[in-house]
Design a protein around this motif. Structure first.
Motif, short mmCIF file in Angstrom:
data_model
loop_
_atom_site.label_atom_id
_atom_site.label_comp_id
_atom_site.label_asym_id
_atom_site.label_seq_id
_atom_site.Cartn_x
_atom_site.Cartn_y
_atom_site.Cartn_z
N ARG A 127 -2.12 -6.78 15.68
CA ARG A 127 -1.58 -5.56 15.09
C ARG A 127 -2.09 -5.43 13.65
NH1 ARG A 127 4.59 -4.25 16.01
NH2 ARG A 127 4.93 -6.16 14.80
N ILE A 128 -2.54 -4.22 13.32
CA ILE A 128 -2.99 -3.90 11.95
C ILE A 128 -2.04 -2.85 11.39
CG2 ILE A 128 -4.86 -3.03 10.52
CD1 ILE A 128 -6.81 -3.80 12.77
N HIS A 129 -1.31 -3.21 10.33
CA HIS A 129 -0.35 -2.32 9.69
C HIS A 129 -0.99 -1.73 8.43
CE1 HIS A 129 2.69 -4.03 12.36
NE2 HIS A 129 2.24 -5.23 12.02
N THR A 130 -0.98 -0.42 8.33
CA THR A 130 -1.62 0.26 7.21
C THR A 130 -0.57 0.81 6.25
OG1 THR A 130 -3.47 0.89 8.65
CG2 THR A 130 -3.25 2.06 6.57
N TYR A 131 -0.78 0.53 4.96
CA TYR A 131 0.07 1.04 3.89
C TYR A 131 -0.84 1.67 2.84
CZ TYR A 131 3.81 -2.01 5.68
OH TYR A 131 4.75 -2.62 6.47
N ASP A 132 -0.29 2.60 2.05
CA ASP A 132 -1.07 3.07 0.91
C ASP A 132 -0.95 2.04 -0.21
OD1 ASP A 132 1.30 3.53 -0.56
OD2 ASP A 132 1.35 5.66 -0.06
N VAL A 133 -1.70 2.23 -1.29
CA VAL A 133 -1.75 1.21 -2.34
C VAL A 133 -0.45 1.16 -3.16
CG1 VAL A 133 -4.26 1.11 -2.54
CG2 VAL A 133 -2.99 2.84 -3.85
N SER A 134 0.47 2.07 -2.89
CA SER A 134 1.79 2.02 -3.53
C SER A 134 2.83 1.36 -2.64
CB SER A 134 2.26 3.44 -3.90
OG SER A 134 1.39 4.02 -4.84
N GLY A 135 2.39 0.89 -1.46
CA GLY A 135 3.28 0.15 -0.58
C GLY A 135 4.01 0.99 0.44
N ASN A 136 3.59 2.24 0.65
CA ASN A 136 4.25 3.10 1.63
C ASN A 136 3.57 2.96 2.99
OD1 ASN A 136 6.04 4.45 -0.33
ND2 ASN A 136 4.13 5.29 -1.14
N PHE A 137 4.38 2.76 4.04
CA PHE A 137 3.85 2.57 5.38
C PHE A 137 3.19 3.84 5.90
CE2 PHE A 137 4.61 2.89 10.02
CZ PHE A 137 3.70 1.90 10.42
#
Length: 376
Positions: A127-137
């Protein structure tokens, strides 16, 4: 008689010529350590203490990614990613264990995808979980091409093509298309037992590089397959380093396995990094009590094998993933308890001496410190 003399002379002359090293390999004489100062390479050293509080306690940093003046640090034991600014001030953390959206059971690796600009967190079973660089899913994707088993690292080569490393599979490197769920290519066969000592690939500029603990070649992850970037020549100690023989006892006893490793290989490469001027390698020599450094200067072609720097401090890492080398600086996280093994007051300017003194006088254990070595 004269012809015989000429023939004997030619044979003798040929035998007396020093052997040429293999291709452009970097020759390292492990029997002849040299002296060096860290200030032969660096102009100054900066300490960046990572903020410590009851809510921000790091067990151990296993990887650091630098991005836009922020540092993202993986604490694998806690399955957390901590974000700090360039001064070490805490910003936020990513850490939600579970099976829901954006939740995970374990973090094996993470990177910032250069094509999307987002943080990608890898769970080993796909599983690859993607977040923005501010930590938002943002989203979760699965690696589900036919035959996939496990991934221990992840590197994006373009918007769809990734390379993963599988430590305990016979073939270590797997190219795949995530969008099409298609295995493209796999290579680098190695005994599974050697995977216990491996480290993840490292990034320099826009490329990824792959190295192994006893194999002397460093590879660039090309668009379609591995390409030789550079290699080491350890003289009589050099071995192919893809196979090893271990006893049944070593299967249950890691210390025994390590002992048997050093019986077969005199060195174990812990970290490799490079920039536009230098190639750095940290290794164990003969056993885990003997740390050493290799520094190759590309501009002069000279290589130094260094056991003790003039400053009598350590400059290497047990965890290769945690070392960053750019064209401007080298950055290495260290535990607070090891601070005096890594730095002395004499190595610092007045401002940094004050920082060091404050850290040494702390009445409670501090979070890790980033040591930043600025190149000349």
């Amino acid at each position: 008689m004269k012809k015989l003399f000429i023939l004997l002379f030619a044979i003798c002359f040929t035998m007396c010529i020093p052997k040429q090293k293999t291709g452009d390999a970097i020759f390292v004489d492990l029997d002849r350590p040299e002296k060096a100062s860290l200030f032969d390479y660096f102009r100054s050293i900066e300490l960046i203490p990572l903020e410590t509080s009851s809510d921000i306690l790091i067990q151990g940093i296993t990887k650091v990614v630098a991005h836009q003046n922020y540092y993202y640090a993986l604490d694998k034991p806690q399955c957390l990613i901590f974000a700090f600014d360039k001064t070490g001030k805490f910003l936020f953390k990513i850490g939600t264990k579970g099976q829901g959206a954006g939740e995970y059971a374990f973090i094996e690796d993470f990177n910032i995808n250069p094509f999307s600009g987002n943080i990608e967190i890898l769970e080993p079973y796909g599983r690859i979980h993607t977040y923005d660089v501010s930590g938002n899913f943002i989203e979760t994707k699965r690696i589900a091409y036919p035959g996939f088993k496990v991934a221990h690292s992840l590197a994006a080569l373009d918007t769809a093509t990734y390379v993963s490393q599988s430590v305990f599979e016979p073939k270590k490197i797997h190219y795949f298309n995530l969008d099409e769920q298609k295995l493209l290519h796999e290579e680098f066969e190695e005994d599974m037992e050697l995977g216990s000592y491996s480290h993840g690939p490292y990034q320099y500029e826009n490329n990824w590089f792959f190295f192994r603990p006893v194999h002397p070649v460093v590879y660039k992850m090309g668009k379609e397959r591995l390409e030789v970037a550079f290699q080491f020549d350890f003289g009589k100690y050099t071995k192919e380093g893809r196979t090893a023989v271990f006893s049944q006892e070593s299967e249950r006893n890691f210390a025994k396995r390590t002992e048997e490793m050093f019986d077969q290989f005199s060195y174990m490469i812990q970290s490799v990094r490079h920039n536009n001027k230098y190639i750095f390698a940290s290794l164990f020599w003969k056993d885990q009590n003997h740390r050493a450094n290799v520094i190759h200067d590309k501009s002069t072609g000279k290589t130094k094998y260094i056991i003790d720097f003039d400053e009598k401090v350590w400059f290497n890492s047990y965890r290769g993933e945690a070392v960053i080398i750019t064209d401007e600086y080298a950055l290495m996280p260290i535990q607070w308890v090891d601070l005096e093994k890594r730095i002395t007051k004499e190595m610092l300017d007045d401002k940094q001496k004050a920082t060091l003194e404050k850290l040494l006088q702390a009445d409670m254990e501090q979070n890790p410190i980033l040591i930043k070595y600025w190149f000349k």
